[in-house]
Enzyme design. Structure first.
Site, PDB file in Angstrom:
ATOM      1  N   ARG A 287      12.162  53.746  60.668  1.00  8.32           N
ATOM      2  CA  ARG A 287      11.097  52.879  61.170  1.00  8.32           C
ATOM      3  C   ARG A 287      10.646  53.394  62.536  1.00  8.32           C
ATOM      4  O   ARG A 287      11.450  53.915  63.309  1.00  8.32           O
ATOM      5  CB  ARG A 287      11.706  51.479  61.323  1.00  8.32           C
ATOM      6  CG  ARG A 287      10.765  50.386  61.797  1.00  8.32           C
ATOM      7  CD  ARG A 287       9.925  49.896  60.692  1.00  8.32           C
ATOM      8  NE  ARG A 287       9.271  48.626  61.008  1.00  8.32           N
ATOM      9  CZ  ARG A 287       8.132  48.250  60.437  1.00  8.32           C
ATOM     10  NH1 ARG A 287       7.521  49.005  59.555  1.00  8.32           N
ATOM     11  NH2 ARG A 287       7.593  47.074  60.735  1.00  8.32           N
TER      12      ARG A 287
ATOM     13  N   THR B 273       0.837  50.675  53.007  1.00  9.31           N
ATOM     14  CA  THR B 273       2.195  51.119  52.838  1.00  9.31           C
ATOM     15  C   THR B 273       2.282  51.728  51.460  1.00  9.31           C
ATOM     16  O   THR B 273       1.401  51.516  50.646  1.00  9.31           O
ATOM     17  CB  THR B 273       3.094  49.878  52.975  1.00  9.31           C
ATOM     18  OG1 THR B 273       2.835  49.333  54.252  1.00  9.31           O
ATOM     19  CG2 THR B 273       4.555  50.179  52.811  1.00  9.31           C
TER      20      THR B 273
ATOM     21  N   GLY C 107       2.559  44.347  53.027  1.00  8.91           N
ATOM     22  CA  GLY C 107       2.869  43.519  54.204  1.00  8.91           C
ATOM     23  C   GLY C 107       3.869  42.441  53.874  1.00  8.91           C
ATOM     24  O   GLY C 107       4.849  42.685  53.161  1.00  8.91           O
TER      25      GLY C 107
HETATM   26  O1  DON Z   1       6.620  47.034  57.650  1.00  9.44           O
HETATM   27  C1  DON Z   1       5.871  46.152  57.262  1.00  9.44           C
HETATM   28  O2  DON Z   1       6.258  45.083  56.856  1.00  9.44           O
HETATM   29  C2  DON Z   1       4.387  46.414  57.228  1.00  9.44           C
HETATM   30  N1  DON Z   1       4.017  47.317  58.259  1.00  9.44           N
HETATM   31  C3  DON Z   1       4.014  46.925  55.868  1.00  9.44           C
HETATM   32  C4  DON Z   1       2.529  47.143  55.721  1.00  9.44           C
HETATM   33  C5  DON Z   1       2.051  47.131  54.336  1.00  9.44           C
HETATM   34  O3  DON Z   1       2.790  46.948  53.410  1.00  9.44           O
HETATM   35  C6  DON Z   1       0.603  47.300  54.131  1.00  9.44           C
HETATM   36  N2  DON Z   1       0.322  47.502  52.752  1.00  9.44           N
HETATM   37  N3  DON Z   1      -0.471  47.130  52.033  1.00  9.44           N
END
Ligand code: DON
Length: 574
Positions: A115, A386, A479
């Site tokens: 991360r 993501t 997210g």
């Molecule tokens: O780490 C996280 O929870 C977010 N930054 C993930 C972002 C994400 O999944 C965007 N996708 N659609």
């Protein structure tokens, strides 16, 4: 491979065609079946040995080829991640971070946290104006939003478990960047939609801003190819030091970024002990903090375990209200109790215990709509981009990786000279207690900004074993919806006995405590929606969310791989 299950996405030949490959270096030349100018999306297939599923057909094909040539699931995962950084720029990345979860055939579990971390110059209130109000654009747009990238260090740490040379695993990505690949309609639309932001947030025009894109165009990324070559030649130092580090630090000046040379040089991935728990005879393994995902899915599955969800039926009023009430409780705990465990004591053992799940559901009454005004985080006493991909190899090693730039194309900054996008992961911190981030998630002290600290994540790469044997590798972007998607996916497979494809394609719903509403996908059953509404739930129809990819070992030993219908996700294997 079952041809009848091919969902062909016709992609026209690139301008230069295959003949260009006569000049190509070793990988593409020796793998004529992987044609960057002509490829298909394959949504589901079963393979007798190894399988990969990812957000892009070329990346999946590379992973499969690497295994076929003697690599294991770790080799395949590394090659897939680097390839995604080229062929899926919206989320595949070297400028972001992620989590690698694996189970080796001997039962050993590995969790690598790569991360992003807050830069050394970060401060708790860095995204607040003089009146203490958040300046949203600062944590989302441009270099000021970037955490220190972790992906390259994460892949190099993963390489300790691989068999082939790192150089060989990066090579396919270099060739896709250098010789170009044909883009899909979805990619063309994505790049066009962000063109103005790329130009505004970056110090120089880039490969992405060259033209108005259409499906079938060939995207060349020479600067990215050169960066990947530096990593290929120098390993960590090829990214975190020298020329690439210079490019990153220079790019900071354009939009108040604070990442320094020391930040880059000092970045290290961390090993995290995975979260493990049982659910209806299955052993589930998922990611620990700084991901909230493993804890949340453990909590939710344990909360619903006493109920006969199968009998309630898929996406019925009874099953959805039960599952939503579990979501409400787990997400309230996320906001209060979860953050980077090196900076905040996360009461993991309590949160995932059977006793705590029982206690949290004490006030649950079937048919009674809960309220997030009343349901708060439990008292614990204790001393949109993501991408996810999954691999299972011939020996049964399982890898699940979720990796991200946060938003689609991150903060829309392409590092001049280095050709890659930077993340806007700093927005995943709680920039101010009680102020929601871009996913509407709340947080407090547990997730405040501290130099070196990692922002709380929802990414939930997950593995399942059955009777002690490897069974499923699964995950998704989205997210804060991520833990809910994985939770619903597992319930679909384990409770509703659905195939992996049915489980992944089924309509999803999402509640995250606050806002107190249930988001449902466009194809969520109307009847259930109306029944939930009539009971008093606030229902919001949203577009589709997530792109869940998974591989499952079937009873005959075949690896059944599925790519989510919601994207260009595609499977490969042998
Ligand atoms: O780490 C996280 O929870 C977010 N930054 C993930 C972002 C994400 O999944 C965007 N996708 N659609």
């Amino acid at each position: 491979m079952n041809k009848s299950k091919l969902l062909a996405l016709s992609i026209t030949l690139g301008n230069l065609g295959i003949c260009f490959l006569s000049n190509a270096q070793s990988f593409l030349k020796t793998h004529p079946s992987i044609n960057p100018y002509h490829y298909q999306v394959v949504k589901e297939a079963s393979f007798s040995k190894g399988a990969v599923t990812s957000a892009h057909p070329l990346a999946s094909m590379v992973g499969a080829a690497i295994m076929q040539e003697g690599g294991n699931a770790f080799d395949a995962a590394i090659a897939t991640q680097f390839s995604l950084a080229v062929v899926f720029p919206g989320a595949g990345n070297i400028g972001g971070g992620g989590f690698m979860l694996a189970r080796k055939t001997n039962g050993e579990l590995i969790g690598i946290d790569y991360r992003e971390a807050a830069p050394g110059k970060a401060t708790r209130d860095m995204y607040l104006d003089e009146n203490g109000n958040p300046i949203k654009s600062m944590s989302l747009d441009g270099a000021s939003a970037s955490g220190i990238p972790g992906s390259v260090a994460g892949m190099i740490a993963t390489h300790a478990y691989a068999k082939l040379s790192l150089a060989a695993l990066i090579e396919p990505a270099i060739e896709f960047a250098e010789y170009g690949f044909v883009i899909t309609e979805r990619e063309a639309k994505g790049l066009n939609a962000e063109k103005a932001n790329f130009l505004k947030n970056s110090s120089a025009p880039s490969a992405f801003t060259k033209k108005e894109w259409k499906a079938g165009d060939t995207l060349y990324q020479p600067e990215l190819a050169a960066t990947l070559k530096r990593i290929q030649q120098k390993g960590l130092a090829g990214f975190y030091e020298g020329e690439t580090a210079d490019y990153i630090v220079n790019e900071m000046k354009h939009s108040a970024g604070i990442i320094s040379k020391e930040d880059l040089k000092n970045y290290r991935p961390k090993f995290r002990k995975p979260i493990e728990f049982d659910y209806r005879g299955h052993h589930v393994i998922s990611f620990a903090p700084p991901s909230s995902g493993g804890i949340i899915i453990a909590q939710m599955l344990k909360m619903i375990q006493p109920y006969n969800v199968e009998k309630m039926g898929l996406n019925t009023e009874a099953s959805v209200s039960l599952m939503v009430e579990a979501q409400r409780r787990a997400y309230a705990d996320r906001a209060e109790h979860m953050g980077d465990p090196d900076y905040w004591k996360v009461p993991t053992d309590t949160l995932i215990s059977d006793g705590y799940a029982k206690e949290r559901m004490k006030d649950y009454q079937p048919g009674v709509v809960g309220s997030s005004k009343i349901t708060k985080a439990g008292l614990v006493h204790e001393s949109e981009q993501t991408t996810h991909f999954s691999v299972i190899d011939a020996e049964g090693n399982m890898v699940a990786i979720t990796t991200t730039l946060n938003d689609t194309y991150g903060n829309k900054t392409i590092v001049a000279g280095a050709g890659f996008l930077l993340n806007n992961e700093m927005d995943d911190f709680s920039v101010k207690p009680g102020v929601p981030n871009m996913y509407g998630a709340l947080g407090g002290e547990a997730n405040s900004i501290v130099p070196g600290k990692r922002m709380l994540s929802s990414m939930t790469p997950t593995l399942v074993t059955l009777n002690g044997k490897p069974y499923i590798s699964i995950g998704t972007p989205g997210g804060t919806t991520i833990p809910n998607q994985v939770y619903e996916g597992l319930v679909n497979i384990i409770d509703h006995k659905m195939s992996l494809k049915e489980a992944i394609d089924a309509p999803r719903f999402h509640h995250q405590w606050i806002p107190d509403q249930v988001g449902v996908e466009t194809d969520f059953p109307e009847e259930t929606m109306n029944a939930l509404k009539a009971n008093g739930y606030t229902i919001i129809r949203r577009g589709r969310f997530g792109r869940m990819d998974g591989v499952q070992i079937l009873q005959d030993g075949k690896r059944n791989a599925v790519g989510d219908k919601r994207g260009d996700d595609s499977v490969a294997g042998y």
